[in-house]
Design a protein around this motif. Structure first.
Motif, PDB file in Angstrom:
ATOM      1  N   GLN A  48      -7.981  14.049   2.989  1.00  0.00           N
ATOM      2  CA  GLN A  48      -6.689  13.410   2.724  1.00  0.00           C
ATOM      3  C   GLN A  48      -6.379  12.348   3.760  1.00  0.00           C
ATOM      4  O   GLN A  48      -5.855  11.280   3.437  1.00  0.00           O
ATOM      5  N   GLN A  51      -8.505   9.340   2.965  1.00  0.00           N
ATOM      6  CA  GLN A  51      -7.967   8.643   1.795  1.00  0.00           C
ATOM      7  C   GLN A  51      -6.689   7.896   2.137  1.00  0.00           C
ATOM      8  O   GLN A  51      -6.471   6.761   1.673  1.00  0.00           O
ATOM      9  N   ALA A  52      -5.832   8.506   2.947  1.00  0.00           N
ATOM     10  CA  ALA A  52      -4.590   7.836   3.350  1.00  0.00           C
ATOM     11  C   ALA A  52      -4.894   6.589   4.177  1.00  0.00           C
ATOM     12  O   ALA A  52      -4.271   5.539   3.995  1.00  0.00           O
ATOM     13  N   LYS A  53      -5.882   6.694   5.071  1.00  0.00           N
ATOM     14  CA  LYS A  53      -6.270   5.519   5.873  1.00  0.00           C
ATOM     15  C   LYS A  53      -6.852   4.429   4.974  1.00  0.00           C
ATOM     16  O   LYS A  53      -6.563   3.249   5.151  1.00  0.00           O
ATOM     17  N   GLY A  54      -7.687   4.842   4.012  1.00  0.00           N
ATOM     18  CA  GLY A  54      -8.264   3.865   3.080  1.00  0.00           C
ATOM     19  C   GLY A  54      -7.186   3.191   2.242  1.00  0.00           C
ATOM     20  O   GLY A  54      -7.220   1.977   2.017  1.00  0.00           O
ATOM     21  N   LEU A  55      -6.224   3.987   1.780  1.00  0.00           N
ATOM     22  CA  LEU A  55      -5.123   3.423   0.990  1.00  0.00           C
ATOM     23  C   LEU A  55      -4.296   2.456   1.832  1.00  0.00           C
ATOM     24  O   LEU A  55      -3.926   1.377   1.368  1.00  0.00           O
ATOM     25  N   ALA A  56      -4.027   2.839   3.074  1.00  0.00           N
ATOM     26  CA  ALA A  56      -3.254   1.956   3.962  1.00  0.00           C
ATOM     27  C   ALA A  56      -4.013   0.654   4.217  1.00  0.00           C
ATOM     28  O   ALA A  56      -3.417  -0.437   4.198  1.00  0.00           O
ATOM     29  N   ALA A  58      -6.334  -0.702   2.263  1.00  0.00           N
ATOM     30  CA  ALA A  58      -6.355  -1.482   1.017  1.00  0.00           C
ATOM     31  C   ALA A  58      -5.004  -2.135   0.763  1.00  0.00           C
ATOM     32  O   ALA A  58      -4.932  -3.304   0.356  1.00  0.00           O
ATOM     33  N   THR A  59      -3.931  -1.403   1.003  1.00  0.00           N
ATOM     34  CA  THR A  59      -2.588  -1.948   0.794  1.00  0.00           C
ATOM     35  C   THR A  59      -2.335  -3.119   1.738  1.00  0.00           C
ATOM     36  O   THR A  59      -1.823  -4.163   1.326  1.00  0.00           O
ATOM     37  N   THR A  60      -2.718  -2.951   2.987  1.00  0.00           N
ATOM     38  CA  THR A  60      -2.546  -4.037   3.962  1.00  0.00           C
ATOM     39  C   THR A  60      -3.364  -5.253   3.557  1.00  0.00           C
ATOM     40  O   THR A  60      -2.865  -6.386   3.616  1.00  0.00           O
ATOM     41  N   ASN A  62      -4.383  -6.066   0.538  1.00  0.00           N
ATOM     42  CA  ASN A  62      -3.799  -6.670  -0.664  1.00  0.00           C
ATOM     43  C   ASN A  62      -2.525  -7.439  -0.337  1.00  0.00           C
ATOM     44  O   ASN A  62      -2.280  -8.520  -0.888  1.00  0.00           O
ATOM     45  N   ARG A  63      -1.706  -6.904   0.543  1.00  0.00           N
ATOM     46  CA  ARG A  63      -0.480  -7.609   0.935  1.00  0.00           C
ATOM     47  C   ARG A  63      -0.813  -8.910   1.664  1.00  0.00           C
ATOM     48  O   ARG A  63      -0.178  -9.937   1.429  1.00  0.00           O
TER      49      ARG A  63
END
Length: 176
Positions: A48, A51-56, A58-60, A62-63
Motif C-alpha cells: 500500500q 502504491q501510494a508513493k506511485g500514485l503521488a 503519477a499525480t505530481t 500529471n499536474r
C-alpha cells in the motif's frame, strides 16, 4: 483405592495429558497463524505504501504536465492576441488609406465635368460626370468590402494558426 477409581485416575490423567497436548498444539497453531497474518499485514502495508508513493508521483507528474501545457496554451493565446492587435492596427491604417483613395476618387469623379460653350459637349460632360460618379461609388463599395474581407481573413488566419500551435503544444506532450 479401588481398581475402578485407579482406572478413572489413569483415564483422567490421560485425558488431561491429551487436553494439555491439544491446548499446546492449538496455541502453537494460533501463534503460527498470528505470525503469518502479521507478515501478510506487513507485506500488505508495504504494498500500500508503494502504491501510494506511485500514485503521488503519477499525480505530481500529471499536474506538472498539465501546468506546462496550460502555460504553453496561455502563451499561444497571448501571442495570438498580440498578432490580432497588430493586424487591427494595420487594418485601421489600411482603412484610412482607403478612405483617402475613395475621397480622391470622389473628387476626381466630381471634377470630371468640363464646362464648354457647346451644348452637346455639356450634355456629354453631364453624362460622363454621372458615369464617373457611379464608377466612383462602385469603387468605394468594392474597396470597403475588400477591406472587410481582409479583416475577416486576417482574423481567421490568426485564429487558425493559434489553434494549430495549441494543438502542436498539447499533442507533442502526449506523444512523449
Amino acid at each position: 483405592m479401588s481398581p475402578a477409581a485407579a482406572l478413572y485416575l489413569k483415564i483422567g490423567g490421560a485425558l488431561a495429558v491429551l487436553f494439555i497436548i491439544a491446548a499446546v498444539l492449538y496455541g502453537a497453531y494460533h501463534h503460527g497463524e498470528a505470525v503469518a497474518n502479521a507478515r501478510w499485514q506487513l507485506k500488505w502495508a508495504d504494498q500500500q505504501t508503494l502504491q501510494a508513493k506511485g500514485l503521488a508521483a503519477a499525480t505530481t507528474g500529471n499536474r506538472t504536465e498539465e501546468q506546462r501545457r496550460q502555460t504553453a496554451v496561455n502563451q499561444v493565446g497571448n501571442d495570438a492576441r498580440q498578432q490580432q492587435a497588430v493586424a487591427t492596427a494595420d487594418a485601421v491604417s489600411a482603412d484610412a488609406a482607403g478612405d483617402r483613395v475613395r475621397g480622391q476618387a470622389g473628387k476626381l469623379a466630381a471634377s470630371a465635368s468640363c464646362t464648354t460653350g457647346d451644348p452637346g459637349a455639356t450634355q456629354r460632360s453631364e453624362t460622363a460626370t454621372r458615369a464617373a460618379m457611379v464608377l466612383s461609388d462602385l469603387f468605394q463599395r468594392a474597396d470597403k468590402r475588400a477591406g472587410e474581407l481582409a479583416k475577416a481573413y486576417d482574423a481567421a488566419q490568426l485564429a487558425g494558426a493559434a489553434c494549430e500551435r495549441t494543438y502542436s503544444v498539447v499533442s507533442a506532450a502526449t506523444k512523449r
